[in-house]
Design an enzyme around this catalytic site. Structure first.
Site, PDB file in Angstrom:
ATOM      1  CG  ASP A  33      -2.249   0.795   0.873  1.00 55.27           C
ATOM      2  OD1 ASP A  33      -3.186   0.353   0.743  1.00 55.27           O
ATOM      3  OD2 ASP A  33      -2.161   2.222   1.133  1.00 55.27           O
ATOM      4  CD  GLU A 153     -17.091  -1.752   2.168  1.00 54.51           C
ATOM      5  OE1 GLU A 153     -17.469  -1.104   3.332  1.00 54.51           O
ATOM      6  OE2 GLU A 153     -16.648  -1.089   1.320  1.00 54.51           O
ATOM      7  CG  ASN A 206     -21.905  -3.545  -8.096  1.00 56.44           C
ATOM      8  OD1 ASN A 206     -22.218  -4.510  -7.658  1.00 56.44           O
ATOM      9  ND2 ASN A 206     -20.697  -2.833  -8.129  1.00 56.44           N
ATOM     10  CG  PHE A 247     -29.691  -6.752  -3.576  1.00 63.58           C
ATOM     11  CD1 PHE A 247     -28.852  -7.964  -2.862  1.00 63.58           C
ATOM     12  CD2 PHE A 247     -29.005  -5.537  -3.413  1.00 63.58           C
ATOM     13  CE1 PHE A 247     -27.893  -7.674  -2.389  1.00 63.58           C
ATOM     14  CE2 PHE A 247     -27.769  -5.469  -2.713  1.00 63.58           C
ATOM     15  CZ  PHE A 247     -27.067  -6.296  -2.284  1.00 63.58           C
ATOM     16  CB  CYS A 258     -18.926  -0.397  -4.569  1.00 62.57           C
ATOM     17  SG  CYS A 258     -17.194  -0.533  -4.531  1.00 62.57           S
ATOM     18  NE  ARG A 325     -15.002   3.925   0.669  1.00 66.78           N
ATOM     19  CZ  ARG A 325     -14.006   3.093   0.172  1.00 66.78           C
ATOM     20  NH1 ARG A 325     -13.300   3.266  -0.873  1.00 66.78           N
ATOM     21  NH2 ARG A 325     -13.954   1.707   0.544  1.00 66.78           N
TER      22      ARG A 325
HETATM   23  P1  NAD Z   1     -10.074   1.379  -0.614  1.00 61.54           P
HETATM   24  O1  NAD Z   1     -10.212   2.555  -0.975  1.00 61.54           O
HETATM   25  O2  NAD Z   1     -10.556   0.761   0.823  1.00 61.54           O
HETATM   26  O3  NAD Z   1      -8.624   0.676  -0.778  1.00 61.54           O
HETATM   27  C1  NAD Z   1      -7.571   0.895  -1.745  1.00 61.54           C
HETATM   28  C2  NAD Z   1      -6.128   1.049  -1.213  1.00 61.54           C
HETATM   29  O4  NAD Z   1      -5.388   1.143  -2.378  1.00 61.54           O
HETATM   30  C3  NAD Z   1      -5.993   2.124  -0.241  1.00 61.54           C
HETATM   31  O5  NAD Z   1      -5.444   1.552   1.094  1.00 61.54           O
HETATM   32  C4  NAD Z   1      -5.007   2.882  -0.844  1.00 61.54           C
HETATM   33  O6  NAD Z   1      -3.939   3.589   0.066  1.00 61.54           O
HETATM   34  C5  NAD Z   1      -4.366   1.971  -1.778  1.00 61.54           C
HETATM   35  N1  NAD Z   1      -3.571   2.323  -2.901  1.00 61.54           N
HETATM   36  C6  NAD Z   1      -4.026   3.594  -3.867  1.00 61.54           C
HETATM   37  N2  NAD Z   1      -3.138   3.738  -4.742  1.00 61.54           N
HETATM   38  C7  NAD Z   1      -1.892   2.663  -4.483  1.00 61.54           C
HETATM   39  C8  NAD Z   1      -0.865   2.266  -5.241  1.00 61.54           C
HETATM   40  N3  NAD Z   1      -0.402   2.783  -6.261  1.00 61.54           N
HETATM   41  N4  NAD Z   1      -0.113   1.282  -4.663  1.00 61.54           N
HETATM   42  C9  NAD Z   1      -0.606   0.508  -3.663  1.00 61.54           C
HETATM   43  N5  NAD Z   1      -1.770   0.875  -2.979  1.00 61.54           N
HETATM   44  C10 NAD Z   1      -2.408   1.890  -3.411  1.00 61.54           C
HETATM   45  O7  NAD Z   1     -10.836   0.326  -1.946  1.00 61.54           O
HETATM   46  P2  NAD Z   1     -11.705  -0.765  -1.792  1.00 61.54           P
HETATM   47  O8  NAD Z   1     -12.981  -0.511  -1.093  1.00 61.54           O
HETATM   48  O9  NAD Z   1     -10.878  -2.071  -1.446  1.00 61.54           O
HETATM   49  O10 NAD Z   1     -11.847  -1.081  -3.282  1.00 61.54           O
HETATM   50  C11 NAD Z   1     -10.835  -1.374  -4.237  1.00 61.54           C
HETATM   51  C12 NAD Z   1     -11.238  -1.472  -5.533  1.00 61.54           C
HETATM   52  O11 NAD Z   1     -12.234  -2.880  -5.721  1.00 61.54           O
HETATM   53  C13 NAD Z   1     -12.315  -0.624  -6.020  1.00 61.54           C
HETATM   54  O12 NAD Z   1     -12.227  -0.474  -7.508  1.00 61.54           O
HETATM   55  C14 NAD Z   1     -13.850  -1.024  -5.819  1.00 61.54           C
HETATM   56  O13 NAD Z   1     -14.761  -0.494  -6.733  1.00 61.54           O
HETATM   57  C15 NAD Z   1     -13.690  -2.279  -5.979  1.00 61.54           C
HETATM   58  N6  NAD Z   1     -14.551  -3.345  -4.964  1.00 61.54           N
HETATM   59  C16 NAD Z   1     -14.597  -2.943  -3.911  1.00 61.54           C
HETATM   60  C17 NAD Z   1     -15.708  -3.482  -2.923  1.00 61.54           C
HETATM   61  C18 NAD Z   1     -15.806  -3.094  -1.535  1.00 61.54           C
HETATM   62  O14 NAD Z   1     -16.783  -3.714  -1.068  1.00 61.54           O
HETATM   63  N7  NAD Z   1     -15.065  -2.142  -1.083  1.00 61.54           N
HETATM   64  C19 NAD Z   1     -16.268  -4.613  -3.551  1.00 61.54           C
HETATM   65  C20 NAD Z   1     -15.938  -5.214  -4.841  1.00 61.54           C
HETATM   66  C21 NAD Z   1     -15.179  -4.329  -5.517  1.00 61.54           C
HETATM   67  C1  UGA Z   2     -22.205  -4.120  -2.992  1.00 54.11           C
HETATM   68  C2  UGA Z   2     -22.713  -5.547  -3.744  1.00 54.11           C
HETATM   69  O1  UGA Z   2     -23.403  -6.203  -2.743  1.00 54.11           O
HETATM   70  C3  UGA Z   2     -21.120  -6.344  -3.927  1.00 54.11           C
HETATM   71  O2  UGA Z   2     -21.592  -7.789  -4.737  1.00 54.11           O
HETATM   72  C4  UGA Z   2     -20.294  -5.684  -4.640  1.00 54.11           C
HETATM   73  O3  UGA Z   2     -19.091  -6.287  -4.885  1.00 54.11           O
HETATM   74  C5  UGA Z   2     -19.939  -4.246  -3.881  1.00 54.11           C
HETATM   75  O4  UGA Z   2     -21.085  -3.757  -3.910  1.00 54.11           O
HETATM   76  C6  UGA Z   2     -18.757  -3.667  -4.787  1.00 54.11           C
HETATM   77  O5  UGA Z   2     -18.980  -3.581  -5.832  1.00 54.11           O
HETATM   78  O6  UGA Z   2     -18.268  -2.690  -4.120  1.00 54.11           O
HETATM   79  P1  UGA Z   2     -21.526  -3.707  -0.535  1.00 54.11           P
HETATM   80  O7  UGA Z   2     -21.758  -1.962  -1.082  1.00 54.11           O
HETATM   81  O8  UGA Z   2     -20.621  -3.578   0.532  1.00 54.11           O
HETATM   82  O9  UGA Z   2     -21.699  -4.527  -1.521  1.00 54.11           O
HETATM   83  O10 UGA Z   2     -22.909  -3.613   0.255  1.00 54.11           O
HETATM   84  P2  UGA Z   2     -24.560  -4.222   0.041  1.00 54.11           P
HETATM   85  O11 UGA Z   2     -24.797  -5.076   1.050  1.00 54.11           O
HETATM   86  O12 UGA Z   2     -24.696  -4.545  -1.353  1.00 54.11           O
HETATM   87  O13 UGA Z   2     -25.308  -2.536   0.308  1.00 54.11           O
HETATM   88  C7  UGA Z   2     -25.129  -1.674  -0.455  1.00 54.11           C
HETATM   89  C8  UGA Z   2     -26.204  -0.529  -0.100  1.00 54.11           C
HETATM   90  O14 UGA Z   2     -27.238  -1.203  -0.751  1.00 54.11           O
HETATM   91  C9  UGA Z   2     -26.276  -0.415   1.232  1.00 54.11           C
HETATM   92  O15 UGA Z   2     -26.369   1.035   1.488  1.00 54.11           O
HETATM   93  C10 UGA Z   2     -27.450  -1.168   1.648  1.00 54.11           C
HETATM   94  O16 UGA Z   2     -28.305  -0.443   2.709  1.00 54.11           O
HETATM   95  C11 UGA Z   2     -28.261  -0.942   0.319  1.00 54.11           C
HETATM   96  N1  UGA Z   2     -29.286  -2.018   0.178  1.00 54.11           N
HETATM   97  C12 UGA Z   2     -28.866  -3.303   0.079  1.00 54.11           C
HETATM   98  C13 UGA Z   2     -30.586  -1.840  -0.017  1.00 54.11           C
HETATM   99  O17 UGA Z   2     -31.189  -0.560   0.348  1.00 54.11           O
HETATM  100  N2  UGA Z   2     -31.521  -2.783   0.074  1.00 54.11           N
HETATM  101  C14 UGA Z   2     -31.308  -3.987  -0.389  1.00 54.11           C
HETATM  102  O18 UGA Z   2     -32.191  -4.806  -0.436  1.00 54.11           O
HETATM  103  C15 UGA Z   2     -29.964  -4.253  -0.205  1.00 54.11           C
END
Ligand code: NAD
Ligand code: UGA
Length: 446
Positions: A33, A153, A206, A247, A258, A325
């Protein structure tokens, strides 16, 4: 399968779930990171995010996990490198790929044979662009695979261990084979595609989920007007095997790191490609309006909110995460402050709350402290602790015993029996019933 040293770039939700997940499967994982405090904390065994079970899994696999600020440490040890950096929205609603390009550009001069695996959510076409840039820089020996992430999450580790599917999109089948092999022990369906299709599967998944949420929220809004109960309606819809129960939870709309940005990114991707994605545009608009409906419900009961105290209960975008976020609480908190209300906020894990509300909210340690003397309790995030509100002691502590349940988490009968006025989303309310009766009386026969 044989142990394969793995690299992970980015130690956020996706990076840490991926790293600890693969470490738990027996691989050595080097995580890089760019945030020094994050790397220092993780090296000391402290997890910088709230994700259930993550600290324990990290501890159990500490001897296979290494955290570093240096990309060279990753390149020295790993041949498969997962890119898990953030891709937030730009002002124009597209995905900001600067962190992704930062990683790709850092590979300049890398002579080792390796496979870059994109887990970050990126617009369709990104893989093609990365491939071109790698080739232009003399990095044809670096493979590229799209392996989108579907974890949510709060359930990230369970999602890693037991995914509905693993999508592997590749230019060269051999690169895809190496990535698919890593997932073989999980016994999940592995879908092999080209890179563009893998990228689209992520964005479309999504988009489908947010469409369901906005759909059920609109049905809920109509339920309010016609006296139906969205909870029963959603149950009835979900029992249809073609539709399924997931959902369909009506509420104040979706937030998070996201859904909002990915819906917007797909809408912009379509627009930039010459297509107006009308359905997705409506889904996004419905979600924006949905958040604000609860403010009107408060006004319906309290009149002007100026000088009224509203307990804002739950600040994170969903329970069991500390992620703020795009949390609906941010919009609601600032709307209430703009209406002149005193906002007293409670959340069990949210950090830096004052930073998120520059206009200032009062902070409470417990839900009871938040509602003490309040004119209304507004449930924004369905933290389980909030079921404790349904007590006569809480009712007596409030100036007006009004609960507006933005997540339909409480049992209306129990809440009303405890002496509260209760408003929820898409459920019969005393006020709407009165309104409908008076409308029906004044309706002209046709
Ligand atoms: P996040 O913001 O929590 O973490 C990203 C990390 O990358 C940070 O700690 C940041 O410091 C680090 N970073 C930035 N530039 C960097 C570099 N050059 N080298 C190393 N580290 C670096 O992000 P996240 O929530 O884990 O999401 C990451 C990606 O996955 C996004 O594209 C998001 O859309 C996708 N995604 C997120 C979720 C989720 O639930 N959070 C689920 C599915 C997909
Ligand atoms: C969501 C997707 O569920 C994941 O599959 C995907 O990988 C992720 O986004 C991503 O691309 O980052 P997440 O955002 O962690 O995951 O959480 P969810 O449980 O999906 O909830 C997202 C939002 O939708 C929350 O604000 C939740 O309250 C809302 N939600 C969810 C509703 O209002 N109604 C529902 O029936 C379900």
């Amino acid at each position: 399968m044989p142990e394969e040293p793995i690299g992970v770039i980015g130690a956020g939700w996706v990076g840490l779930a991926t790293a600890t997940g693969f470490a738990d499967l027996g691989h050595h994982v080097t995580v890089r990171d760019v945030t020094p405090e994050r790397v220092a904390a993780l090296s000391a065994g402290v997890v910088p995010i709230h994700e259930p079970g993550l600290a324990q899994l990290l501890e159990q696999n500490r001897d296979r996990l290494r955290f570093t600020l240096e990309l060279d440490d990753v390149l020295e040890s790993a041949r498969i490198i997962f890119v898990c950096v953030g891709t937030p929205a730009t002002y124009s609603g597209e995905a900001d790929l600067s962190a992704v390009w930062g990683v790709i550009d850092e590979l300049a001069g890398c002579e080792r044979e390796l496979v870059i695996v994109m887990k970050s959510t990126v617009p369709v076409g990104t893989g093609e662009r990365v491939r071109r840039r790698l080739d232009e820089r003399g990095l044809a020996h670096v493979g590229y695979v799209s392996n989108p992430e579907f974890l949510a999450e709060g359930t990230a580790l369970a999602n890693f261990r037991n995914p509905d599917r693993v999508v592997v999109g590749s230019f060269a089948a051999t690169d895809g084979d190496r990535v698919a092999a890593l997932y073989a022990p999980l016994a999940a369906p592995i879908l092999r595609t080209d890179v563009a299709s893998a990228e689209m599967i992520k964005l479309a998944s999504n988009a489908a989920l947010v469409t369901r949420i906005s759909f059920i929220n609109e049905i809920a809004n109509v339920c309010e007007l016609v006296g139906a109960d969205i909870e029963d309606v959603a149950r009835g819809i979900g029992l249809d095997r073609r539709l399924g129960p997931h959902f369909l939870r009506a509420g104040i709309g979706y937030g998070g790191s996201c859904f909002p940005k990915d819906a917007s990114a797909l809408k912009q991707l379509a627009a930039n490609s010459g297509y107006h994605f009308q359905l997705l545009a409506s889904v996004i608009e419905v979600n924006e309006l949905q958040k604000r409906r609860v403010v009107q419900k408060l006004r319906d009961h309290l009149g002007s909110l100026h000088g009224k105290t509203v307990a804002l209960l739950g600040l994170t975008f969903k329970p069991h995460t500390d992620d703020m976020r795009e949390a609906p609480s941010l919009v609601l908190g600032s709307r209430l402050l703009a209406e002149g209300a005193v906002v007293r906020a409670w959340d069990p894990v949210a950090r830096d709350v004052q930073r998120h509300f520059p206009d200032g909210v009062e902070l409470a340690e417990t839900p009871l402290e938040a509602v003490h003397g309040a004119d209304a309790a507004l449930i924004v995030t369905e933290w389980p602790e909030l079921t404790e509100l349904v007590r006569s002691e809480v009712r007596d502590a409030m100036r007006t015993p009004l609960i507006v349940d933005g997540r339909n988490m409480l049992d209306p009968t129990a809440v009303r029996a405890a002496g509260f006025t209760y408003e929820a989303i898409g459920r019969p309310s005393a006020m709407v019933t009165e309104l409908n009766e008076s409308r029906n009386e004044s309706r002209l026969p046709f």
